[in-house]
Every structure is written in structure tokens, then in C-alpha cells.
Design an enzyme around this catalytic site. Structure first.
Site, PDB file in Angstrom:
ATOM      1  N   TYR A 119       4.522  -0.741   3.346  1.00  0.00           N
ATOM      2  CA  TYR A 119       3.817  -0.064   5.014  1.00  0.00           C
ATOM      3  C   TYR A 119       3.030  -1.326   5.673  1.00  0.00           C
ATOM      4  O   TYR A 119       2.623  -1.679   6.933  1.00  0.00           O
ATOM      5  CB  TYR A 119       3.181   1.013   4.775  1.00  0.00           C
ATOM      6  CG  TYR A 119       3.249   1.351   6.158  1.00  0.00           C
ATOM      7  CD1 TYR A 119       3.952   2.327   7.118  1.00  0.00           C
ATOM      8  CD2 TYR A 119       1.495   1.490   6.077  1.00  0.00           C
ATOM      9  CE1 TYR A 119       3.627   2.772   8.014  1.00  0.00           C
ATOM     10  CE2 TYR A 119       0.679   1.994   7.288  1.00  0.00           C
ATOM     11  CZ  TYR A 119       2.563   2.995   8.655  1.00  0.00           C
ATOM     12  OH  TYR A 119       1.553   3.281   9.581  1.00  0.00           O
ATOM     13  N   SER A 160      -1.227   0.048  13.218  1.00  0.00           N
ATOM     14  CA  SER A 160      -1.777   0.700  11.872  1.00  0.00           C
ATOM     15  C   SER A 160      -2.879  -0.120  11.647  1.00  0.00           C
ATOM     16  O   SER A 160      -3.007  -1.152  11.540  1.00  0.00           O
ATOM     17  CB  SER A 160      -1.189   0.938  10.694  1.00  0.00           C
ATOM     18  OG  SER A 160      -1.563   2.179   9.810  1.00  0.00           O
TER      19      SER A 160
END
Length: 271
Positions: free
Chosen positions: A163, A150
Site C-alpha cells: 500500500y 495517503s
């Protein structure tokens, strides 16, 4: 070794294993691979949804589509199901590690059992799957592994501490693994998308609220799936989308203090 990797550019008849293939980016990659003539092995926990994806893949190109129930947070399940795939279906040519999830909350209030689960899925599960499939690819002398990370693994923002930590780990792991496997004919490509318009952000009310605030920046997941499919068989190090996020990352490296200020600004702090 590169000659054998180039053979994967023609996906017709190749075997592609995709985790989290029941929805989101994984599902769309399955459709793209099937469109190019690949046989797909679809893995996820939701068998009902997987079967629908498999039917669509067959409809697209009449290729073989296999459905395998898999929970990547369970090492025993990974070992058992990958043994089944390799023995009963065949050697994997392309691996798409798409499984992962995110919870966006302030770290001081974060429940650590949720943090452990996120690491087990996003990082350790990816590593377990990758190791087993990489061993087989090395024996075959070719293979291509795509690890879906990501942009959060390059640019950390408030409320993404856990995350971002998982995605920083995926990128670091992939960078080292690439150096280890390339001489053996196996390419590792990291995919770093920004927010995409999928069900990824619908797991919790907080995540849904965050996505609604940045929806105007959302990527088309179909475009990312197309980029991944087009990169098979090439020595591409990373796929970064959108490109302006990569430019922001480069600027962050050069001007970290300014980067911290921007990451804390209302534009990036909407979670």
C-alpha cells in the site's frame, strides 16, 4: 494562466469528475462540490450506490449529477467511459482521483496478484484517468487535479509495504506532473490523509482489525472533503491531514534512524 485557474474558485456550474464516488471520501467530496453549485460526474463500479449519491447531490443544490459506471483497473473501460463523458457531458474542470484500496499484511505472505491489482487501481488507473482528462484540460487552458494519496506515501510502517509503495508512487507522479502542467494552466494537488473513519478499512478482517486499533487517531472524512473543495482554483501543492502527521514526516526526513524506530513502535505497528 493563473487567472484562468482562479476562475475555478467559483464552482457554480463547473463540471467535477470524481472516481470512487459511491462511498467514503469520494462521496463526501461529491456532496461538498454539489453544495458549492458544481455539476458532478460520479464514477464507480456500484451503480446502485452511485445513484443514491447522485440523488443526494441533486437534493442538496439542484445541480446536475451524472452517473457513470467505471472500473479504474480496466484501461479499455476508462477510455470508453471518459470518451462518453467528454463528448456527451462536457469538458471537466476539476478531477478528483479518489479510487484506491489497501490490504495490510506482511510482505513475505502477500499474494502478488493482490499486489498487482492494488497497483492497477491505486497507481495505473489513476494515471490513465489523469492523462486523458489532463489532455482535455490543457486544451481548455485550465483545470485542477486532486490525487488522493495517503500519509502512508510519506511514512511507511510495517504491514503496509505494498500500500505504501502505491502511495509513494502517486506522490512522486503528482510532484512531477505538477511541474509539467502548471505552466499550461492546470494545477495538481496531492491529498495525504491519515486513517479516516470510512469503509476503506472494511475490505478485509485484517484491515478492520487494524482500523479498530487506530480508531482514536481517525480523521473526519467530512473535514478532508471540505479542505479539498476549498482548495479548488488555488496553487496548493498538498493537503496533509492531520497536520501533526506532516510534522512527523518532516522529522522522519531529518532523523531517519529515529523515524524507523518510531515507525516500528507499538503506536504505528498495530496492524
Amino acid at each position: 494562466m493563473l487567472e484562468k485557474l482562479r476562475e475555478l474558485r467559483d464552482l457554480n456550474g463547473k463540471l467535477v469528475l470524481i472516481t470512487a464516488a459511491s462511498s467514503g471520501l469520494g462521496k463526501l467530496v461529491a456532496y461538498e462540490m454539489a453544495m458549492r453549485g458544481a455539476n458532478v460526474v460520479l464514477c464507480a463500479r456500484n451503480l446502485t450506490a452511485l445513484r443514491k449519491v447522485a440523488d443526494k447531490c441533486k437534493e442538496i443544490s439542484q445541480t446536475n449529477s451524472y452517473v457513470v459506471e467505471l472500473d479504474v483497473s480496466d484501461p479499455d473501460a476508462i477510455d470508453r467511459q471518459l470518451s462518453h463523458i467528454l463528448q456527451d457531458i462536457g469538458p471537466v474542470d476539476v478531477l478528483i482521483n479518489s479510487a484506491g484500496f489497501g490490504i495490510f499484511e506482511p510482505f513475505q505472505n502477500f499474494e502478488m496478484d493482490k499486489a498487482e491489482n492494488m497497483f492497477r487501481v491505486n497507481v495505473l488507473g489513476l494515471m490513465y484517468v489523469t492523462q486523458r482528462i489532463a489532455q482535455q484540460m490543457i486544451k481548455s487552458g485550465r483545470g485542477h487535479i486532486f490525487n488522493i494519496a495517503s500519509v502512508a506515501g510519506k511514512i511507511a510502517t510495517p504491514k503496509s509495504s505494498i500500500y505504501s509503495a502505491t502511495k509513494f508512487a502517486v506522490i512522486g507522479f503528482s510532484n512531477a506532473l505538477r511541474l509539467e502542467l502548471r505552466p499550461l494552466g492546470v494545477q495538481v494537488t496531492t491529498v495525504n490523509p491519515g486513517p479516516m473513519d470510512t469503509n476503506f478499512f472494511r475490505r478485509t478482517p485484517e484491515s478492520s482489525k487494524y482500523f479498530d486499533s487506530v480508531k482514536f487517531l481517525a480523521l473526519s472524512p467530512e473535514k478532508v472533503a471540505h479542505q479539498i473543495t476549498n482548495a479548488v482554483g488555488y496553487t496548493r501543492r498538498e493537503i496533509n491531514a492531520p497536520l501533526y502527521m506532516e510534522a512527523i514526516h518532516r522529522g522522519y526526513e531529518w532523523f531517519p534512524t529515529l523515524g524507523d524506530r518510531l515507525a516500528s513502535s507499538p503506536l504505528f505497528n498495530r496492524k
